[in-house]
Motif scaffolding. Structure first.
Motif, PDB file in Angstrom:
ATOM      1  N   ALA A  59      -9.986   4.394   7.427  1.00 22.55           N
ATOM      2  CA  ALA A  59      -9.950   3.251   8.339  1.00 22.55           C
ATOM      3  C   ALA A  59      -8.655   2.464   8.146  1.00 22.55           C
ATOM      4  N   LEU A  60      -8.223   2.308   6.895  1.00 20.32           N
ATOM      5  CA  LEU A  60      -6.989   1.554   6.635  1.00 20.32           C
ATOM      6  C   LEU A  60      -5.780   2.301   7.195  1.00 20.32           C
ATOM      7  N   ALA A  61      -5.749   3.622   7.028  1.00 21.74           N
ATOM      8  CA  ALA A  61      -4.647   4.419   7.580  1.00 21.74           C
ATOM      9  C   ALA A  61      -4.631   4.300   9.105  1.00 21.74           C
ATOM     10  N   GLU A  62      -5.803   4.333   9.717  1.00 21.77           N
ATOM     11  CA  GLU A  62      -5.900   4.163  11.176  1.00 21.77           C
ATOM     12  C   GLU A  62      -5.385   2.787  11.590  1.00 21.77           C
ATOM     13  N   GLU A  63      -5.870   1.757  10.890  1.00 24.39           N
ATOM     14  CA  GLU A  63      -5.506   0.374  11.228  1.00 24.39           C
ATOM     15  C   GLU A  63      -4.003   0.142  11.127  1.00 24.39           C
ATOM     16  N   LEU A  64      -3.374   0.761  10.126  1.00 26.91           N
ATOM     17  CA  LEU A  64      -1.949   0.548   9.893  1.00 26.91           C
ATOM     18  C   LEU A  64      -1.083   1.652  10.516  1.00 26.91           C
ATOM     19  N   ALA A  65      -1.720   2.553  11.278  1.00 24.21           N
ATOM     20  CA  ALA A  65      -1.025   3.629  12.006  1.00 24.21           C
ATOM     21  C   ALA A  65      -0.215   4.538  11.088  1.00 24.21           C
ATOM     22  N   VAL A  66      -0.776   4.872   9.931  1.00 20.43           N
ATOM     23  CA  VAL A  66      -0.112   5.767   8.986  1.00 20.43           C
ATOM     24  C   VAL A  66      -0.584   7.189   9.247  1.00 20.43           C
ATOM     25  N   GLU A  67       0.378   8.114   9.389  1.00 21.78           N
ATOM     26  CA  GLU A  67       0.031   9.505   9.663  1.00 21.78           C
ATOM     27  C   GLU A  67       0.621  10.487   8.662  1.00 21.78           C
ATOM     28  N   HIS A  74       1.139  -8.531   5.269  1.00 21.84           N
ATOM     29  CA  HIS A  74       1.032  -9.963   4.949  1.00 21.84           C
ATOM     30  C   HIS A  74      -0.350 -10.198   4.370  1.00 21.84           C
ATOM     31  N   GLU A  75      -0.522 -11.203   3.557  1.00 23.99           N
ATOM     32  CA  GLU A  75      -1.784 -11.452   2.879  1.00 23.99           C
ATOM     33  C   GLU A  75      -2.966 -11.626   3.835  1.00 23.99           C
ATOM     34  N   THR A  76      -2.708 -11.927   5.103  1.00 27.01           N
ATOM     35  CA  THR A  76      -3.806 -12.107   6.050  1.00 27.01           C
ATOM     36  C   THR A  76      -4.420 -10.781   6.489  1.00 27.01           C
ATOM     37  N   ILE A  77      -3.754  -9.660   6.179  1.00 31.16           N
ATOM     38  CA  ILE A  77      -4.296  -8.331   6.488  1.00 31.16           C
ATOM     39  C   ILE A  77      -5.080  -7.880   5.260  1.00 31.16           C
ATOM     40  N   SER A  78      -6.344  -7.551   5.437  1.00 27.05           N
ATOM     41  CA  SER A  78      -7.131  -7.113   4.286  1.00 27.05           C
ATOM     42  C   SER A  78      -7.817  -5.795   4.590  1.00 27.05           C
ATOM     43  N   CYS A  79      -8.048  -5.044   3.537  1.00 30.12           N
ATOM     44  CA  CYS A  79      -8.719  -3.758   3.655  1.00 30.12           C
ATOM     45  C   CYS A  79     -10.222  -4.012   3.781  1.00 30.12           C
ATOM     46  N   GLU A  80     -10.852  -3.362   4.736  1.00 28.79           N
ATOM     47  CA  GLU A  80     -12.295  -3.562   4.926  1.00 28.79           C
ATOM     48  C   GLU A  80     -13.094  -2.499   4.223  1.00 28.79           C
ATOM     49  N   TYR A  94       0.854  -1.186   0.000  1.00 25.45           N
ATOM     50  CA  TYR A  94       0.000   0.000   0.000  1.00 25.45           C
ATOM     51  C   TYR A  94       0.891   1.238   0.000  1.00 25.45           C
ATOM     52  N   VAL A  95       0.550   2.218  -0.827  1.00 24.44           N
ATOM     53  CA  VAL A  95       1.240   3.504  -0.806  1.00 24.44           C
ATOM     54  C   VAL A  95       0.187   4.556  -0.443  1.00 24.44           C
ATOM     55  N   PHE A  96       0.335   5.124   0.748  1.00 23.69           N
ATOM     56  CA  PHE A  96      -0.601   6.155   1.202  1.00 23.69           C
ATOM     57  C   PHE A  96      -0.167   7.500   0.640  1.00 23.69           C
ATOM     58  N   VAL A 151      -3.391   4.325  -2.120  1.00 27.53           N
ATOM     59  CA  VAL A 151      -4.596   4.531  -1.318  1.00 27.53           C
ATOM     60  C   VAL A 151      -4.522   5.899  -0.641  1.00 27.53           C
ATOM     61  N   PRO A 152      -5.692   6.518  -0.400  1.00 25.96           N
ATOM     62  CA  PRO A 152      -5.685   7.837   0.240  1.00 25.96           C
ATOM     63  C   PRO A 152      -5.416   7.734   1.734  1.00 25.96           C
ATOM     64  N   LEU A 153      -4.723   8.743   2.259  1.00 27.51           N
ATOM     65  CA  LEU A 153      -4.506   8.821   3.704  1.00 27.51           C
ATOM     66  C   LEU A 153      -5.767   9.300   4.407  1.00 27.51           C
ATOM     67  N   LYS A 154      -6.480  10.226   3.752  1.00 24.22           N
ATOM     68  CA  LYS A 154      -7.631  10.861   4.403  1.00 24.22           C
ATOM     69  C   LYS A 154      -8.894  10.737   3.572  1.00 24.22           C
ATOM     70  N   THR A 155     -10.022  10.835   4.262  1.00 26.90           N
ATOM     71  CA  THR A 155     -11.328  10.847   3.606  1.00 26.90           C
ATOM     72  C   THR A 155     -11.611  12.268   3.123  1.00 26.90           C
TER      73      THR A 155
END
Length: 73
Positions: free
Chosen positions: A50-58, A67-73, A8-10, A39-43
């Protein structure tokens, strides 16, 4: 063997480093470009996605390898 990761590239608008990164990625081969998921950092309201929050990207641009077990909701 299937890949077991996702890249992912925010990014966000009005981010000169993001624009430079996108320009560079445009020079890559199609199969290389296909590996990256921009992917966008902000809405639209300015909150982190939500993805930025989940992955702690600021900050942008930020590359996150999951890892493939992490998926975007």
């Amino acid at each position: 063997m299937m890949k077991q990761y996702h890249l992912y590239v925010f990014t966000q608008d009005a981010c000169p480093p993001c624009a430079r990164l996108k320009n560079y990625v445009d020079t890559l081969a199609e199969e290389e470009k296909a590996e990256l998921d921009f992917v966008p950092l902000k809405t639209a309201s300015g909150q982190r996605t939500a993805l930025a929050e989940e992955l702690a990207v600021e900050l942008t641009p930020t590359l996150v390898v999951t890892h493939e077990t992490i998926s975007c909701e």
